[in-house]
Design a protein around this motif. Structure first.
Motif, PDB file in Angstrom:
ATOM      1  N   UNK A   1      75.144 -22.085 -75.150  1.00  0.00           N
ATOM      2  CA  UNK A   1      75.002 -23.540 -75.310  1.00  0.00           C
ATOM      3  C   UNK A   1      76.274 -24.181 -75.857  1.00  0.00           C
ATOM      4  N   UNK A   2      76.486 -25.438 -75.481  1.00  0.00           N
ATOM      5  CA  UNK A   2      77.661 -26.157 -75.959  1.00  0.00           C
ATOM      6  C   UNK A   2      77.484 -26.590 -77.415  1.00  0.00           C
ATOM      7  N   UNK A   3      78.584 -26.832 -78.087  1.00  0.00           N
ATOM      8  CA  UNK A   3      78.561 -27.249 -79.483  1.00  0.00           C
ATOM      9  C   UNK A   3      78.002 -28.663 -79.613  1.00  0.00           C
TER      10      UNK A   3
ATOM     11  N   UNK B   1      67.360 -33.323 -78.984  1.00  0.00           N
ATOM     12  CA  UNK B   1      68.061 -33.141 -77.709  1.00  0.00           C
ATOM     13  C   UNK B   1      69.095 -34.256 -77.584  1.00  0.00           C
ATOM     14  N   UNK B   2      70.351 -33.859 -77.435  1.00  0.00           N
ATOM     15  CA  UNK B   2      71.462 -34.814 -77.413  1.00  0.00           C
ATOM     16  C   UNK B   2      71.826 -35.155 -75.967  1.00  0.00           C
ATOM     17  N   UNK B   3      71.693 -36.424 -75.616  1.00  0.00           N
ATOM     18  CA  UNK B   3      72.040 -36.851 -74.273  1.00  0.00           C
ATOM     19  C   UNK B   3      71.784 -38.338 -74.116  1.00  0.00           C
ATOM     20  N   UNK B   4      72.525 -38.973 -73.246  1.00  0.00           N
ATOM     21  CA  UNK B   4      72.395 -40.417 -73.033  1.00  0.00           C
ATOM     22  C   UNK B   4      70.972 -40.772 -72.606  1.00  0.00           C
ATOM     23  N   UNK B   5      70.349 -41.685 -73.356  1.00  0.00           N
ATOM     24  CA  UNK B   5      69.007 -42.143 -73.023  1.00  0.00           C
ATOM     25  C   UNK B   5      67.896 -41.487 -73.810  1.00  0.00           C
ATOM     26  N   UNK B   6      68.197 -40.394 -74.530  1.00  0.00           N
ATOM     27  CA  UNK B   6      67.173 -39.749 -75.345  1.00  0.00           C
ATOM     28  C   UNK B   6      66.910 -40.545 -76.615  1.00  0.00           C
TER      29      UNK B   6
ATOM     30  N   UNK C   1      80.120 -35.776 -77.184  1.00  0.00           N
ATOM     31  CA  UNK C   1      81.144 -36.327 -76.273  1.00  0.00           C
ATOM     32  C   UNK C   1      80.571 -36.527 -74.873  1.00  0.00           C
ATOM     33  N   UNK C   2      79.775 -35.567 -74.409  1.00  0.00           N
ATOM     34  CA  UNK C   2      79.169 -35.677 -73.079  1.00  0.00           C
ATOM     35  C   UNK C   2      78.215 -36.873 -73.015  1.00  0.00           C
TER      36      UNK C   2
END
Length: 300
Positions: free
Chosen positions: A282-284, A146-151, A290-291
Motif C-alpha cells: 500500500x502507498x504511504x 479511506x483517503x481519496x477525492x470525494x470520500x 497527494x493523489x
C-alpha cells in the motif's frame, strides 16, 4: 469459486469506492453489473441494472446468474441507519443465496470487538454477519479512514485544514488510526474476488502509517504548504464536535456526526493475514493525500 466468466454485481457501484471498483473490474475484462435505483441515469462503465436494497424483490433480477457480488451499501446519512442497514444486509444475503451466488465481498470498518464501538462501527459488524444469513460465504475487508477525492472522511480532513487557520480540537485527535488510499482498497477488493482462500474470512487492511488524527491533519497542512496549530480541548464532546464540523465543512451533517462518533475508537490493523492472499504494497499516507489532491484539482 471461479468468477472469470459469470457476471459480478456491485451494489453501491455509483459510490465513492464503488465507482472506482467498477472501472477496475471492467478494465480486467469482467462482466460487471452496477446495481442502482436509477439505471437510466447511469453513464459509467459496466451494465446498469435496477435494484434497491430497501425493496428485496428488486434484488432477484440484479443477482440472477451472478457468481459474486460486492456489497458497498450504507445508510450513514439516515437517522435510523443501523436498522436500515441491518434489514438491507439480511435481505441481500438471503436473495444472493437464492440466486446461487458463490461469494459476497463487503467493505467494513476496523475496530476491536471488545472496545465500546460507535453505532457506526457496530453497524458495520452487524452487516458482516447478516450478509451471511443465507449461507453465501462472505469475504470482509475492514478498513479505517479511506483517503481519496470525494470520500466523506477525507473531505472532513481536507476541509478542516483548508478552512481553518488554527484548530481547537477534542481529545479524539489523539486517537490512532491507519488510513489507506482508496486505490489500495480497490486493489484489495479485486484481489479477494474468486479466491477460495478468502471465502468466509475477515481481513484487516490499512496503509503503512499508523497516525493520530492530529498528525493526519498536520501532514495534509504541510503538503499544502499551510500552518495548522492544534489546541486540544478535553471537554469538546463528539456531539459538539459534529456541530463544529457542520460550521466549517460541507459534508452531510448526519453522516459527519456518525463518523465523528467513531473517532474515539482506535482503528489500527492487528491482523496482517490479508498479505498472504493479496500481497500488495500500500502507498504511504502522504502519497495517498497527494493523489487525492491531484484528483480533486483535475476534476475542477
Amino acid at each position: 469459486m471461479s468468477t472469470a466468466a459469470a457476471p459480478v454485481l456491485v451494489a453501491g457501484g455509483t459510490g465513492f469506492v464503488g465507482r472506482r471498483l467498477v472501472a477496475a473490474l471492467v478494465e480486467e475484462g469482467r462482466d460487471v453489473r452496477v446495481m442502482t435505483r436509477h439505471p437510466n441515469r447511469y453513464a459509467g462503465p459496466g451494465t446498469a441494472v435496477h435494484g434497491d436494497v430497501a425493496e428485496p424483490a428488486t434484488l432477484d433480477p440484479a443477482l440472477a446468474g451472478c457468481a459474486a457480488a460486492y456489497y458497498l451499501v450504507h445508510s450513514l446519512g439516515s437517522a435510523d441507519f443501523r436498522t436500515r442497514d441491518a434489514r438491507a444486509a439480511e435481505a441481500f444475503g438471503v436473495r444472493a443465496a437464492r440466486a446461487g451466488v458463490s461469494q459476497l465481498v463487503y467493505l467494513g470498518g476496523l475496530g476491536k470487538d471488545d472496545d465500546r464501538l460507535s453505532d457506526h462501527l457496530r453497524s458495520r459488524r452487524e452487516v458482516e454477519s447478516l450478509l451471511g444469513v443465507g449461507g453465501v460465504p462472505v469475504t470482509v475487508l475492514r478498513a479505517g479512514i479511506v483517503v481519496g477525492h470525494g470520500g466523506i472522511s477525507w473531505e472532513i480532513t481536507r476541509q478542516l485544514v483548508e478552512h481553518l487557520p488554527a484548530m481547537v480540537t477534542p481529545r479524539w485527535v489523539r486517537t490512532r488510526t491507519q488510513p489507506i488510499a482508496v486505490a489500495d482498497v480497490v486493489r484489495y477488493l479485486l484481489g479477494v474476488l474468486g479466491r477460495p482462500e478468502a471465502a468466509g474470512r475477515v481481513f484487516e487492511i490499512g496503509g503503512p502509517d499508523v497516525l493520530e488524527y492530529a498528525e493526519m491533519l498536520q501532514r495534509v497542512a504541510a503538503i499544502e504548504g499551510r500552518r495548522l496549530p492544534i489546541v486540544p480541548v478535553p471537554l469538546l464532546t463528539p456531539g459538539l464536535s459534529s456541530r463544529w464540523l457542520a460550521l466549517v465543512t460541507d459534508v452531510d451533517a448526519r453522516a459527519g456526526r456518525n463518523l465523528v462518533d467513531s473517532m474515539v475508537n482506535e482503528v489500527v490493523v492487528t491482523d496482517t493475514s490479508v498479505r498472504d492472499v493479496v500481497p500488495l504494497r500500500p502507498m504511504s499516507y502522504d502519497d495517498a493525500v497527494r493523489a487525492a489532491l491531484m484528483e480533486r484539482a483535475a476534476s475542477r
